[in-house]
Design a protein around this motif. Structure first.
Motif, PDB file in Angstrom:
ATOM      1  N   ALA A   1      21.585 -23.286   4.343  1.00 39.07           N
ATOM      2  CA  ALA A   1      21.393 -24.738   5.165  1.00 39.07           C
ATOM      3  C   ALA A   1      22.667 -25.098   5.622  1.00 39.07           C
ATOM      4  CB  ALA A   1      20.488 -25.526   4.621  1.00 39.07           C
ATOM      5  N   TRP A   2      23.549 -25.116   4.596  1.00 40.53           N
ATOM      6  CA  TRP A   2      24.947 -25.852   4.518  1.00 40.53           C
ATOM      7  C   TRP A   2      25.628 -24.883   5.633  1.00 40.53           C
ATOM      8  CZ3 TRP A   2      27.858 -29.901   3.127  1.00 40.53           C
ATOM      9  CH2 TRP A   2      29.324 -29.760   3.139  1.00 40.53           C
ATOM     10  N   GLY A   3      25.768 -23.669   5.439  1.00 43.69           N
ATOM     11  CA  GLY A   3      26.326 -23.133   6.555  1.00 43.69           C
ATOM     12  C   GLY A   3      25.664 -23.196   8.006  1.00 43.69           C
ATOM     13  N   ALA A   4      24.430 -23.243   8.040  1.00 47.11           N
ATOM     14  CA  ALA A   4      24.093 -23.467   9.641  1.00 47.11           C
ATOM     15  C   ALA A   4      24.414 -24.879  10.068  1.00 47.11           C
ATOM     16  CB  ALA A   4      22.387 -23.239   9.471  1.00 47.11           C
ATOM     17  N   ARG A   5      24.422 -25.637   9.274  1.00 50.16           N
ATOM     18  CA  ARG A   5      24.678 -27.095   9.448  1.00 50.16           C
ATOM     19  C   ARG A   5      26.174 -27.356   9.957  1.00 50.16           C
ATOM     20  NH1 ARG A   5      25.708 -32.464   6.623  1.00 50.16           N
ATOM     21  NH2 ARG A   5      25.249 -33.986   8.004  1.00 50.16           N
ATOM     22  N   ARG A   6      27.154 -26.420   9.071  1.00 52.34           N
ATOM     23  CA  ARG A   6      28.579 -26.697   9.394  1.00 52.34           C
ATOM     24  C   ARG A   6      28.852 -25.543  10.357  1.00 52.34           C
ATOM     25  NH1 ARG A   6      31.393 -30.941   7.209  1.00 52.34           N
ATOM     26  NH2 ARG A   6      33.188 -29.456   6.963  1.00 52.34           N
ATOM     27  N   ARG A   7      27.865 -24.727  10.712  1.00 54.34           N
ATOM     28  CA  ARG A   7      28.147 -23.579  11.876  1.00 54.34           C
ATOM     29  C   ARG A   7      29.174 -22.637  11.195  1.00 54.34           C
ATOM     30  NH1 ARG A   7      28.231 -26.694  17.373  1.00 54.34           N
ATOM     31  NH2 ARG A   7      26.129 -27.264  17.252  1.00 54.34           N
ATOM     32  N   SER A   8      29.311 -22.469   9.771  1.00 50.34           N
ATOM     33  CA  SER A   8      30.008 -21.266   8.993  1.00 50.34           C
ATOM     34  C   SER A   8      29.217 -20.264   8.823  1.00 50.34           C
ATOM     35  CB  SER A   8      30.367 -22.212   7.759  1.00 50.34           C
ATOM     36  OG  SER A   8      31.099 -21.175   7.048  1.00 50.34           O
TER      37      SER A   8
END
Length: 80
Positions: free
Chosen positions: A46-53
């Motif tokens: 979820a963190w990666g999706a939010r930060r587009r990482s």
């Protein structure tokens, strides 16, 4: 109270360790590890999706998939 280990009886090859060691609550360690992987993988993805990482998203997805596969292993190959 005697257990198999105390009596010297082994149902697995020497040095292989117990196939399913349980913790204090009776849950096998592999299941707890799988749940922990899924619990860490979901927020990481979820963190990666939010930060587009892509890296965080991939790491979280790998952890979740590995945890799901570990949980499904017991369904496919049940213990005796």
């Amino acid at each position: 109270m005697a257990t198999e280990e105390h009596r010297g009886v082994r149902s697995w090859p020497p040095g292989a360790g117990a196939p399913t060691r349980t913790g204090e609550d009776g849950m096998p360690r592999a299941r707890r590890l799988a749940l922990a992987e899924m619990a860490v993988g979901l927020p990481a993805a979820a963190w990666g999706a939010r930060r587009r990482s892509l890296g965080w998203t991939a790491a979280g997805t790998v952890l979740m998939v590995h945890g799901m596969l570990e949980l499904s292993y017991e369904t496919v190959f049940p213990r005796d």
